[in-house]
Enzyme design. Structure first.
Site, PDB file in Angstrom:
ATOM      1  CE1 TYR A 105      -3.148  -2.792   0.428  1.00 59.32           C
ATOM      2  CE2 TYR A 105      -3.314  -2.248   2.887  1.00 59.32           C
ATOM      3  CZ  TYR A 105      -3.748  -3.073   1.599  1.00 59.32           C
ATOM      4  OH  TYR A 105      -4.688  -4.048   1.824  1.00 59.32           O
ATOM      5  CG  LEU A 154     -21.632  -0.721   0.503  1.00 66.39           C
ATOM      6  CD1 LEU A 154     -22.799  -1.599   1.495  1.00 66.39           C
ATOM      7  CD2 LEU A 154     -21.739   0.712   1.307  1.00 66.39           C
ATOM      8  N   GLY A 155     -19.044  -3.594  -1.387  1.00 65.96           N
ATOM      9  CA  GLY A 155     -18.739  -3.957  -2.860  1.00 65.96           C
ATOM     10  C   GLY A 155     -17.547  -3.451  -3.489  1.00 65.96           C
TER      11      GLY A 155
END
Length: 288
Positions: free
Chosen positions: A60, A213-214
């Site tokens: 990251y 949430l996708g």
């Protein structure tokens, strides 16, 4: 259900609502954040709210989130579990590329150790990048897991987990080394791992869903929105609360770069979902 409900993760019991550090990097999880001080503030507030499980990776940024975590929280609280992942690297164009050779995996562990400022990593997830890399793909994972097992024997890694894997790969890995967690995509509408979650729960192994949430393609569900409105909550809070109800071995790692959003996420642990609400939410899988 409260945020202080716990489950085992390696040698610790952690609060089931943790924090994912991905959003502490710049846009596209690449480069530095716009406001480093704000990122540090979010991390410190997360711990103040009861978080003792942080999910991160040295790819990251790359390196950015781990360096921010070290600046914000080192020396680390005794009850804090930092879970990192290896198996990928970032291209100069911010692309996500596999990095699964023994040499790359060993280098990744040493990079994580250096940037987090620790002598041993609490938990390392082997993030598989087979196929197109975007979802689980069958194939043997014996070599990378054996490399991690060797690093564990050397004392550099305390516990080992898996990410982006199939059930067959979980079984294969567990024949080589103890696995303490599995991290895959799972949410109220994407439930391909139902049987795996149940099997892991029986064996006391944590399941850590990402994209609650996708993710990059947010779930569009009128039923979820209606439930959220009726509970005076956000769709994300309801989606997180549903996951907490789904199985006691599920640990959540919602990420944010905002203190206000962090507090919203943590409040999801206080949501009460009635049997009627749960039935409505359970039906989303067929309608999303």
């Amino acid at each position: 259900m409260t945020q202080y409900s716990t489950f085992s993760l390696g040698s610790h019991f952690v609060n089931r609502l943790g924090y994912g550090a991905m959003q502490l990097a710049g846009p596209g999880v690449f480069g530095p954040p716009k406001d480093r001080h704000a990122a540090i503030t979010v991390l410190r507030e997360a711990l103040a709210l009861g978080v003792n499980h942080i999910d991160t990776s040295d790819f990251y940024g790359p390196h950015v989130t781990n360096q921010i975590i070290r600046e914000a929280l080192h020396p680390y609280a005794e009850d804090l579990v930092i879970v990192t992942k290896i198996g990928a690297r970032r291209g100069d164009d911010a692309s996500w590329l596999p990095a699964c050779s023994p040499e790359e995996l060993k280098q990744a562990v040493h990079d994580n150790l250096r940037n987090l400022g620790v002598d041993a990593l609490d938990v390392v997830n082997m993030r598989m990048m087979l196929g197109d890399g975007h979802g689980p793909c069958e194939g043997s994972i014996e070599e990378p897991i054996s490399v991690l097992a060797e690093l564990q024997q050397q004392g550099l890694v305390k516990h080992i987990g898996l990410s982006n894997v199939t059930t067959a790969q979980v079984i294969e890995a567990r024949k080589i080394v103890d696995i303490v967690c599995v991290q895959n995509e799972y949410n109220i509408a994407h439930r391909g791992d139902d049987a795996l979650i149940n099997a892991l729960a029986r064996d006391g192994i944590a399941y850590v869903p990402f994209f609650p949430l996708g993710g990059f393609s947010p779930l569009q569900s009128s039923a979820l929105n209606e439930v959220a409105s009726s509970l005076e909550a956000t769709p994300m809070q309801v989606a997180l609360a549903w996951l907490l109800h789904r199985s006691p071995n599920i640990l959540l790692i919602p990420g944010t770069s905002s203190v206000a959003h962090l507090r919203e996420n943590m409040a999801a642990a206080e949501l009460k979902l009635s049997s009627d609400v749960l039935a409505t939410l359970d039906g989303i899988v067929d309608n999303a």
